[in-house]
Design a protein around this motif. Structure first.
Motif, PDB file in Angstrom:
ATOM      1  N   ARG A  40       0.812  -1.231   0.000  1.00 39.87           N
ATOM      2  CA  ARG A  40       0.000   0.000   0.000  1.00 39.87           C
ATOM      3  C   ARG A  40       0.842   1.277   0.000  1.00 39.87           C
ATOM      4  O   ARG A  40       0.424   2.302   0.509  1.00 39.87           O
ATOM      5  CB  ARG A  40      -0.950   0.026   1.204  1.00 39.87           C
ATOM      6  CG  ARG A  40      -1.887  -1.159   1.292  1.00 39.87           C
ATOM      7  CD  ARG A  40      -2.772  -1.124   2.526  1.00 39.87           C
ATOM      8  NE  ARG A  40      -1.989  -1.198   3.755  1.00 39.87           N
ATOM      9  CZ  ARG A  40      -1.890  -0.205   4.630  1.00 39.87           C
ATOM     10  NH1 ARG A  40      -2.520   0.939   4.429  1.00 39.87           N
ATOM     11  NH2 ARG A  40      -1.167  -0.347   5.718  1.00 39.87           N
ATOM     12  N   CYS A  41       2.034   1.228  -0.573  1.00 38.01           N
ATOM     13  CA  CYS A  41       2.906   2.407  -0.553  1.00 38.01           C
ATOM     14  C   CYS A  41       2.389   3.515  -1.466  1.00 38.01           C
ATOM     15  O   CYS A  41       2.723   4.685  -1.274  1.00 38.01           O
ATOM     16  CB  CYS A  41       4.330   2.034  -0.935  1.00 38.01           C
ATOM     17  SG  CYS A  41       4.542   1.606  -2.682  1.00 38.01           S
ATOM     18  N   ARG A 104       0.996  11.379   9.740  1.00 35.72           N
ATOM     19  CA  ARG A 104       0.596  10.243   8.902  1.00 35.72           C
ATOM     20  C   ARG A 104       1.458  10.099   7.658  1.00 35.72           C
ATOM     21  O   ARG A 104       1.414   9.063   6.994  1.00 35.72           O
ATOM     22  CB  ARG A 104      -0.860  10.414   8.458  1.00 35.72           C
ATOM     23  CG  ARG A 104      -1.884  10.432   9.567  1.00 35.72           C
ATOM     24  CD  ARG A 104      -3.250  10.820   9.035  1.00 35.72           C
ATOM     25  NE  ARG A 104      -3.609  10.033   7.856  1.00 35.72           N
ATOM     26  CZ  ARG A 104      -4.341  10.481   6.851  1.00 35.72           C
ATOM     27  NH1 ARG A 104      -4.786  11.729   6.849  1.00 35.72           N
ATOM     28  NH2 ARG A 104      -4.635   9.701   5.829  1.00 35.72           N
ATOM     29  N   TYR A 105       2.245  11.115   7.323  1.00 39.25           N
ATOM     30  CA  TYR A 105       2.809  11.180   5.981  1.00 39.25           C
ATOM     31  C   TYR A 105       4.296  10.885   5.811  1.00 39.25           C
ATOM     32  O   TYR A 105       4.765  10.849   4.673  1.00 39.25           O
ATOM     33  CB  TYR A 105       2.496  12.552   5.383  1.00 39.25           C
ATOM     34  CG  TYR A 105       1.017  12.762   5.184  1.00 39.25           C
ATOM     35  CD1 TYR A 105       0.321  12.024   4.231  1.00 39.25           C
ATOM     36  CD2 TYR A 105       0.310  13.661   5.965  1.00 39.25           C
ATOM     37  CE1 TYR A 105      -1.047  12.193   4.058  1.00 39.25           C
ATOM     38  CE2 TYR A 105      -1.066  13.834   5.797  1.00 39.25           C
ATOM     39  CZ  TYR A 105      -1.724  13.100   4.849  1.00 39.25           C
ATOM     40  OH  TYR A 105      -3.074  13.258   4.682  1.00 39.25           O
ATOM     41  N   ASN A 111       6.728   0.717   4.490  1.00 42.45           N
ATOM     42  CA  ASN A 111       5.403   1.337   4.552  1.00 42.45           C
ATOM     43  C   ASN A 111       4.525   0.692   5.628  1.00 42.45           C
ATOM     44  O   ASN A 111       3.314   0.570   5.484  1.00 42.45           O
ATOM     45  CB  ASN A 111       4.690   1.272   3.198  1.00 42.45           C
ATOM     46  CG  ASN A 111       3.482   2.202   3.131  1.00 42.45           C
ATOM     47  OD1 ASN A 111       3.538   3.341   3.585  1.00 42.45           O
ATOM     48  ND2 ASN A 111       2.389   1.717   2.587  1.00 42.45           N
ATOM     49  N   THR A 112       5.138   0.294   6.737  1.00 48.16           N
ATOM     50  CA  THR A 112       4.373  -0.336   7.807  1.00 48.16           C
ATOM     51  C   THR A 112       3.520   0.670   8.573  1.00 48.16           C
ATOM     52  O   THR A 112       2.536   0.283   9.208  1.00 48.16           O
ATOM     53  CB  THR A 112       5.314  -1.059   8.786  1.00 48.16           C
ATOM     54  OG1 THR A 112       6.429  -0.208   9.095  1.00 48.16           O
ATOM     55  CG2 THR A 112       5.823  -2.351   8.189  1.00 48.16           C
ATOM     56  N   PHE A 194       7.961  14.769  11.884  1.00 47.07           N
ATOM     57  CA  PHE A 194       7.020  15.526  11.051  1.00 47.07           C
ATOM     58  C   PHE A 194       6.156  16.448  11.915  1.00 47.07           C
ATOM     59  O   PHE A 194       5.841  17.569  11.520  1.00 47.07           O
ATOM     60  CB  PHE A 194       6.149  14.575  10.238  1.00 47.07           C
ATOM     61  CG  PHE A 194       6.699  14.265   8.869  1.00 47.07           C
ATOM     62  CD1 PHE A 194       8.052  14.025   8.683  1.00 47.07           C
ATOM     63  CD2 PHE A 194       5.873  14.213   7.765  1.00 47.07           C
ATOM     64  CE1 PHE A 194       8.566  13.744   7.420  1.00 47.07           C
ATOM     65  CE2 PHE A 194       6.374  13.940   6.498  1.00 47.07           C
ATOM     66  CZ  PHE A 194       7.721  13.703   6.330  1.00 47.07           C
ATOM     67  N   LEU A 195       5.758  15.989  13.091  1.00 42.61           N
ATOM     68  CA  LEU A 195       4.973  16.850  13.984  1.00 42.61           C
ATOM     69  C   LEU A 195       5.787  18.080  14.385  1.00 42.61           C
ATOM     70  O   LEU A 195       5.268  19.203  14.411  1.00 42.61           O
ATOM     71  CB  LEU A 195       4.546  16.086  15.236  1.00 42.61           C
ATOM     72  CG  LEU A 195       3.656  14.862  15.069  1.00 42.61           C
ATOM     73  CD1 LEU A 195       3.130  14.403  16.431  1.00 42.61           C
ATOM     74  CD2 LEU A 195       2.503  15.115  14.124  1.00 42.61           C
ATOM     75  N   SER A 196       7.048  17.874  14.704  1.00 40.26           N
ATOM     76  CA  SER A 196       7.903  18.997  15.104  1.00 40.26           C
ATOM     77  C   SER A 196       8.080  19.993  13.977  1.00 40.26           C
ATOM     78  O   SER A 196       8.134  21.205  14.212  1.00 40.26           O
ATOM     79  CB  SER A 196       9.274  18.466  15.553  1.00 40.26           C
ATOM     80  OG  SER A 196       9.147  17.618  16.673  1.00 40.26           O
TER      81      SER A 196
END
Length: 264
Positions: A40-41, A104-105, A111-112, A194-196
């Motif tokens: 699902r990548c 999420r990204y 792609n786990t 990514f959040l940071s």
């Protein structure tokens, strides 16, 4: 299970997938996907020049924008700071949800993905985690790994009377993964990064709590923290991020060590 797609058969998806899941092969009218092999990548749809990759497990996303100019991209990456001074008001859940969406990204191992979040809200709850941390840290044997580093915020709090572990942040974000996910810790690092990076765009500040992770992410002490924060069954703590409205403004970019590269 095999899913067939009628297309011109340019082969771009096959070439891309062969480097990852090797789940796509040619068919007389296009390509077919072995769904049991697919991870699902989404690379097949992303490289398809004809827009015909009708993939049931990885629907095609919107067109990709042009990359940022190099200097603008570098400035963006240099802008986030580790915030250790927070305003007391909590961040609304709607805004925190926008922040968490960014997690999420990132790319993840094979792609786990699999990262979930537990948001602890309110000074009282954050204080309870702080007290548990101090209790465990004080009981560590003299030869415990990282004991001095783990004790440092405890001693500062006792001597100076301020929150030297979470710096008064109103909320904590715990990154979680299933206990049987072998890539959980690594994927959590990608996600929290990514959040940071996203936080300043939302007017928020973050700081990675490495001290907390030294205890809460270990098998020995995770159950105690899990009971306190309500860790869902079957999940493990893989990271901890402070979040809140900054009580400080960073007016300049900061220097870093010069680049060192070994060319061979």
């Amino acid at each position: 299970m095999i899913h067939t797609i009628r297309c011109p058969g340019c082969g771009e998806c096959i070439r891309e997938c062969s480097l990852q899941a090797n789940a796509i092969e040619r068919w007389e009218e296009g390509v077919r996907i072995h769904l049991d092999r697919c991870n699902r990548c989404g690379h097949c749809g992303a490289v398809c020049p004809n827009g015909c990759m009708d993939h049931p497990l990885a629907p095609m996303g919107p067109p990709a924008p042009a990359p940022l100019p190099p200097q603008q991209a570098l400035t963006f990456l240099r802008t986030p700071r580790s915030v250790r001074r927070y305003r007391p008001q909590p961040v609304p859940r709607e805004l925190l949800t926008q922040l968490l969406e960014a997690g999420r990204y990132p790319q993840t191992a094979k792609n786990t993905q699999g990262i979930q979040y537990l948001v602890l809200e309110g000074a009282d709850k954050v204080g309870q985690v702080n007290r548990l941390y101090c209790q465990i840290a004080r009981a560590l044997p003299p030869d415990a790994p990282n004991r001095d580093a783990i004790l440092r915020p405890v001693l500062r709090q006792e001597e100076e009377g301020f929150d030297a572990l979470f710096y008064g942040c109103p909320q904590l974000i715990f990154a979680l993964s299933a206990r049987d996910n072998p890539n959980g810790m690594r994927n959590a690092q990608f996600s929290l990064t990514f959040l940071s990076l996203m936080a300043p765009s939302l007017g928020l500040g973050t700081c990675w709590s490495g001290q907390m992770e030294k205890l809460a992410c270990t098998e020995e002490y995770m159950p105690a923290f899990g009971r306190l924060i309500g860790l869902p069954e079957g999940m493990r703590i893989c990271g901890c991020l402070m979040v809140g409205y900054p009580a400080v403004r960073f007016r300049r970019l900061v220097p870093r060590d010069p680049l060192k590269v070994y060319w061979r």
